[in-house]
Scaffold this active site. Structure first.
Site, PDB file in Angstrom:
ATOM      1  N   ASP A 138     -65.985 -50.071 116.603  1.00 40.91           N
ATOM      2  CA  ASP A 138     -67.036 -49.363 115.846  1.00 40.91           C
ATOM      3  C   ASP A 138     -66.750 -47.868 115.819  1.00 40.91           C
ATOM      4  OD1 ASP A 138     -67.510 -49.394 118.595  1.00 40.91           O
ATOM      5  OD2 ASP A 138     -69.689 -49.557 118.404  1.00 40.91           O
TER       6      ASP A 138
ATOM      7  N   TYR B  23     -59.628 -66.029 112.817  1.00 40.03           N
ATOM      8  CA  TYR B  23     -59.041 -66.552 111.579  1.00 40.03           C
ATOM      9  C   TYR B  23     -58.492 -67.962 111.775  1.00 40.03           C
ATOM     10  CZ  TYR B  23     -59.069 -62.524 108.444  1.00 40.03           C
ATOM     11  OH  TYR B  23     -59.435 -61.523 107.588  1.00 40.03           O
TER      12      TYR B  23
ATOM     13  N   ASP C 219     -58.343 -56.509 109.638  1.00 44.53           N
ATOM     14  CA  ASP C 219     -58.711 -56.752 108.245  1.00 44.53           C
ATOM     15  C   ASP C 219     -59.662 -55.658 107.770  1.00 44.53           C
ATOM     16  OD1 ASP C 219     -58.937 -58.221 105.800  1.00 44.53           O
ATOM     17  OD2 ASP C 219     -60.869 -59.003 106.505  1.00 44.53           O
TER      18      ASP C 219
ATOM     19  N   ASP D 268     -58.849 -52.065 105.385  1.00 44.01           N
ATOM     20  CA  ASP D 268     -59.528 -51.755 104.120  1.00 44.01           C
ATOM     21  C   ASP D 268     -60.190 -50.387 104.182  1.00 44.01           C
ATOM     22  OD1 ASP D 268     -58.797 -54.150 102.961  1.00 44.01           O
ATOM     23  OD2 ASP D 268     -60.804 -54.583 102.185  1.00 44.01           O
TER      24      ASP D 268
ATOM     25  N   LYS E  87     -62.943 -54.526 121.166  1.00 42.93           N
ATOM     26  CA  LYS E  87     -64.390 -54.475 121.442  1.00 42.93           C
ATOM     27  C   LYS E  87     -64.587 -54.971 122.868  1.00 42.93           C
ATOM     28  CE  LYS E  87     -68.677 -53.838 120.052  1.00 42.93           C
ATOM     29  NZ  LYS E  87     -69.228 -52.495 119.734  1.00 42.93           N
TER      30      LYS E  87
HETATM   31  C1  IPM Z   1     -55.988 -59.379 103.636  1.00 39.76           C
HETATM   32  C2  IPM Z   1     -56.960 -60.262 102.918  1.00 39.76           C
HETATM   33  C3  IPM Z   1     -56.866 -61.660 103.501  1.00 39.76           C
HETATM   34  C4  IPM Z   1     -57.289 -61.539 104.961  1.00 39.76           C
HETATM   35  C5  IPM Z   1     -57.687 -62.728 102.771  1.00 39.76           C
HETATM   36  C6  IPM Z   1     -57.296 -62.825 101.323  1.00 39.76           C
HETATM   37  C7  IPM Z   1     -57.597 -64.068 103.441  1.00 39.76           C
HETATM   38  O1  IPM Z   1     -58.249 -59.736 102.996  1.00 39.76           O
HETATM   39  O2  IPM Z   1     -54.768 -59.629 103.538  1.00 39.76           O
HETATM   40  O3  IPM Z   1     -56.422 -58.438 104.298  1.00 39.76           O
HETATM   41  O4  IPM Z   1     -58.479 -61.549 105.284  1.00 39.76           O
HETATM   42  O5  IPM Z   1     -56.396 -61.418 105.794  1.00 39.76           O
HETATM   43 MG    MG Z   2     -58.337 -57.848 103.937  1.00 45.20          MG
END
Ligand code: IPM
Ligand code: MG
Length: 353
Positions: A219, A137, A243, A247, A187
């Site tokens: 993975d 990042y 990240d 999700d 990883k």
């Molecule tokens: C999160 C989001 C951010 C990230 C984006 C919006 C830059 O996906 O907070 O997880 O990738 O960290």
């Molecule tokens: Mg995110």
């Protein structure tokens, strides 16, 4: 004084933040002072930058930040450094918010919303501790010409021992208020970055003998989070893997409108640590301004804010209980297949405080 910067941002950010602020104000905490600031696409439109200097100054002068969401399709064509997402990345970097805490759990009675089998879903209750200011990042990045003359993009992945040590300590500390299990996700079979990560985490664990530490490749972890989530207490991982895994965990919960997050640094406040608190759902431009968005994730972010930045465990627990009670009483936003609107849900939570 409890100084909180409120940065509503784009899309549904303002409407969900408004309800969360109402919940916060209804607690009647002494000395609560709120400061508003612009971030994201709205800040670009008003000030020419997604994270104006003025907003950063406000955030720095407070004990905590309540953040809505950033992201605006109107801004997609802008140069990268002017896009709304730079606001959150900039805040993380400038405020040194290196630890992202994302709880993912299935609320009782909402197992059916999870895409997992109910008997598996009911066991999902994990905390993801994601490193937030390093990795690909924030490494050098760029574009160059490849050997065959085509465009080549590149991003540098790196973690220093120092960066890994401090996030590992947050994970260990966090695990102590749960059941002391930490699974570090990397990883290391492929990446040097991950080898340093793994060695450093192992070393840091030596001074935390009460922690039950395990390691898993990312993975496999992705697979395990949805096939056998009960094995995870705290997941400790880097920025990019975190990240994705966070999700995945929120999709497994099945109700993205219910998930808060905290981004913490090391700076001490009078009552706890400085932090930025935000719902994980993003700006959802498709439903913005329609009063449909579920404010519960932002309301639960206020609970995390009170707990971590102000040491107000009682009020935090009261908010969480009020949200759970509202859910148990059948209050449901559109994201949960219900018809209750943003304002209605906010009121329902306040009534149950
Ligand atoms: C999160 C989001 C951010 C990230 C984006 C919006 C830059 O996906 O907070 O997880 O990738 O960290
Ligand atoms: Mg995110």
């Amino acid at each position: 004084m409890m100084k909180i910067a409120v940065l509503p941002g784009d899309g549904i950010g303002p409407e969900v933040t408004r309800e969360a602020v109402r919940v916060l104000e209804s607690l009647g905490l002494p000395g609560l002072t709120l400061f508003d600031g612009d971030v994201g696409g709205i800040a670009y439109k008003r000030h020419g930058h997604p994270l104006p200097e003025e907003t950063l100054t406000i955030a720095k002068s407070c004990d905590a930040v309540l953040f809505g969401a950033v992201g605006d399709p109107d801004c997609d064509a802008l140069e990268r450094h002017l896009r709304p997402e730079q606001a959150i990345l900039g805040l993380r970097k400038h405020l040194d918010l290196f630890a992202n805490l994302r709880p993912a759990k299935v609320f009782a009675g909402l197992e059916h919303l999870s895409p997992l089998k109910p008997e598996i879903a009911s066991t999902l209750d994990m905390m993801i501790v994601r490193e937030l200011t390093g990795d690909v990042y924030f490494g050098d990045k760029g574009e160059r010409v490849a050997n065959d003359g085509s465009r080549e993009g590149w991003d540098m992945m790196a973690y220093s021992e120092t960066e890994v040590q401090r996030i590992a300590r947050v994970a260990f500390r966090t695990a102590r208020s749960r059941d002391c299990r930490v699974c570090s996700v990397d990883k290391a079979n492929v990446l040097e970055t991950s080898q340093v990560w793994r060695d450093t985490v192992k070393h840091a664990a030596k001074s935390h003998p009460d922690i039950d530490l395990s390691h898993m490749y990312v993975d496999n972890a992705a697979m395990q989070v949805i096939s056998n989530p009960s094995q995870f207490g705290v997941i400790l991982t880097g920025n990019l893997f975190g990240d994705i895994i966070s999700d995945l965990a929120s999709a497994a919960v099945g109700s993205i409108g219910l998930l808060p997050s905290a981004s913490m640094g090391d700076r001490a406040t009078d009552f706890g640590r400085f932090g930025l608190y935000e719902p994980i759902h993003g700006s959802a431009p498709d439903i913005a301004g329609q009063g449909k968005a579920n404010p519960m994730a932002t309301i639960l972010s206020v609970a995390m804010l009170l707990r971590y930045s102000f040491g107000r465990e009682d009020e935090a627990a009261r908010i969480e209980a009020a949200v759970e009670k509202a859910l148990a009483d059948g209050i449901r936003g559109g994201d949960l297949g219900g018809a209750h609107g943003t304002v209605e849900i906010g009121a329902a939570v306040r009534e149950r405080l």
